[in-house]
Scaffold this motif. Structure first.
Motif, mmCIF file in Angstrom:
data_model
loop_
_atom_site.group_PDB
_atom_site.id
_atom_site.type_symbol
_atom_site.label_atom_id
_atom_site.label_comp_id
_atom_site.label_asym_id
_atom_site.label_seq_id
_atom_site.Cartn_x
_atom_site.Cartn_y
_atom_site.Cartn_z
ATOM 1 N N LYS A 38 0.926 -1.248 -0.084
ATOM 2 C CA LYS A 38 0.033 -0.019 -0.067
ATOM 3 C C LYS A 38 0.838 1.270 0.020
ATOM 4 O O LYS A 38 0.647 2.308 -0.651
ATOM 5 N N LYS A 41 2.309 1.575 -3.450
ATOM 6 C CA LYS A 41 1.164 2.256 -4.331
ATOM 7 C C LYS A 41 0.798 3.698 -4.156
ATOM 8 O O LYS A 41 0.715 4.288 -5.322
ATOM 9 N N ASP A 42 0.929 4.024 -2.756
ATOM 10 C CA ASP A 42 0.668 5.446 -2.803
ATOM 11 C C ASP A 42 1.877 6.377 -3.145
ATOM 12 O O ASP A 42 1.437 7.300 -3.637
ATOM 13 N N ALA A 44 3.788 5.738 -5.711
ATOM 14 C CA ALA A 44 3.701 5.847 -7.116
ATOM 15 C C ALA A 44 2.585 6.595 -7.751
ATOM 16 O O ALA A 44 2.940 7.270 -8.890
ATOM 17 N N ASN A 45 1.621 6.873 -6.919
ATOM 18 C CA ASN A 45 0.711 7.720 -7.466
ATOM 19 C C ASN A 45 0.835 9.368 -7.050
ATOM 20 O O ASN A 45 -0.117 10.047 -7.263
ATOM 21 N N LEU A 48 0.476 11.871 -9.891
ATOM 22 C CA LEU A 48 -0.882 11.905 -10.151
ATOM 23 C C LEU A 48 -1.715 12.678 -9.421
ATOM 24 O O LEU A 48 -2.856 13.176 -9.848
ATOM 25 N N LYS A 49 -1.609 13.071 -8.232
ATOM 26 C CA LYS A 49 -2.359 13.576 -7.363
ATOM 27 C C LYS A 49 -2.656 15.152 -7.656
ATOM 28 O O LYS A 49 -1.475 15.858 -8.075
ATOM 29 N N ASP A 51 -4.365 16.066 -10.400
ATOM 30 C CA ASP A 51 -4.513 16.022 -11.608
ATOM 31 C C ASP A 51 -6.040 15.604 -12.137
ATOM 32 O O ASP A 51 -6.526 14.788 -12.750
ATOM 33 N N GLU A 52 -6.993 16.233 -11.364
ATOM 34 C CA GLU A 52 -8.233 15.944 -11.584
ATOM 35 C C GLU A 52 -9.279 16.914 -12.521
ATOM 36 O O GLU A 52 -8.868 17.909 -12.775
#
Length: 52
Positions: A38, A41-42, A44-45, A48-49, A51-52
């Motif tokens: 976990k 994975k956090d 790696a992201n 991308l945080k 970019d909504e």
């Protein structure tokens, strides 16, 4: 005690190698532990945080 090049080299060849092997095994165990999935994975992201 007079420490010359050969004495230091012998120390580095024996204990330095042992230190690096133990460090490597510790990093591998820390990375592949079950609870690390976990966290990885956090991490790696992170790019991308937002970019909504």
């Amino acid at each position: 005690m007079d420490i010359d090049y050969n004495t230091f080299r012998h120390f580095a060849d024996s204990w330095g190698l042992l230190y690096l092997v133990v460090l490597f095994v510790g990093i591998v165990v820390f990375t592949f532990r079950p609870s690390g999935k976990k966290i990885a994975k956090d991490a790696a992201n992170i790019p991308l945080k937002g970019d909504e």
